[in-house]
Write a protein that holds these residues in place. Structure first.
Motif, PDB file in Angstrom:
ATOM      1  N   ILE A   2      50.346 -38.019  79.024  1.00 19.43           N
ATOM      2  CA  ILE A   2      49.792 -37.329  80.307  1.00 19.43           C
ATOM      3  C   ILE A   2      48.938 -37.857  81.233  1.00 19.43           C
ATOM      4  CG2 ILE A   2      48.807 -34.935  80.848  1.00 19.43           C
ATOM      5  CD1 ILE A   2      50.524 -33.767  78.673  1.00 19.43           C
ATOM      6  N   ASN A  17      56.178 -34.146  71.280  1.00 23.22           N
ATOM      7  CA  ASN A  17      57.446 -33.622  72.203  1.00 23.22           C
ATOM      8  C   ASN A  17      57.036 -32.266  72.473  1.00 23.22           C
ATOM      9  OD1 ASN A  17      58.770 -35.718  71.835  1.00 23.22           O
ATOM     10  ND2 ASN A  17      60.187 -35.107  70.097  1.00 23.22           N
ATOM     11  N   LYS A  20      54.208 -31.839  75.192  1.00 21.21           N
ATOM     12  CA  LYS A  20      54.750 -32.067  76.518  1.00 21.21           C
ATOM     13  C   LYS A  20      55.462 -30.832  77.044  1.00 21.21           C
ATOM     14  CE  LYS A  20      57.839 -34.255  79.336  1.00 21.21           C
ATOM     15  NZ  LYS A  20      58.776 -33.560  80.189  1.00 21.21           N
TER      16      LYS A  20
END
Length: 193
Positions: A2, A17, A20
């Motif tokens: 990020i 995962n 995100k």
């Protein structure tokens, strides 16, 4: 990744995962709340661009509020940075993860209905900030939203952005489920079950 730093959040790749997916879930929540606030500001005669500038210069600095806030104020949804279709995909992933971990996401259920309506209205290729138009004047879409909690003590806070004079109906069901249904207009769409 990020940002410019690597964050170690666990030993399993799946943990990265979910982070995100949750980041995108929070962006979707911010876009929806920005859309609601801008719509109300416009309805009260406040200039939406100045309103967003005030918010992003004081209470809500940052890329999400500044970037999406200006898109919403200007009604600028092309070219898409992240399409409605991709946003809905990530929203589904967040809702699926919530189900897997027995964690209710009542705002996610609301967003599911809002995103589905925007796509049904032909905005699938537009930037996902286009959901803000659901709250604006002639673009307001009638819908029914149901959010379910697994705990009878949970308070469900679903923003009411209906026409003047209409009210949501709250109902309690037996067992461990509480449901809130908001009625918007004459037609209804049902969120994902």
């Amino acid at each position: 990744m990020i940002g410019s730093r690597t964050w170690r959040l666990g030993e399993c790749p799946e943990q990265a995962n979910i982070v995100k997916i949750l980041g995108n879930y929070l962006i979707a929540c911010a876009i929806q709340s920005l859309g609601e606030a801008v719509s109300l500001a416009e309805g009260a005669g406040v200039d939406s661009r100045q309103f967003v500038e005030l918010l992003t210069s004081t209470l809500f600095p940052g890329a999400v509020y500044a970037g999406y806030g200006s898109m919403i104020a200007e009604r600028r949804y092309q070219p898409a940075g992240f399409t409605m279709v991709l946003g809905r995909k990530d929203l589904h992933l967040a809702l699926d993860a919530a189900t897997d971990h027995d964690t209710p996401l009542p705002i996610g259920q609301l967003l599911h209905a809002v995103f589905d309506q925007a796509i049904a209205d032909g905005h699938g290729a537009h930037d996902w900030a286009v959901v803000a138009n659901n709250n604006r004047g002639d673009h307001r879409r009638p819908m029914t939203v149901t959010a379910v909690s697994t705990s009878p003590d949970d308070a469900l806070a679903v923003h009411r952005y209906c026409d003047r004079g209409r009210r949501g109906a709250v109902s309690r069901h037996s067992g461990r489920k509480a449901a809130m249904t908001e009625h918007f207009g004459q037609h209804a769409i049902r969120p994902r079950t």
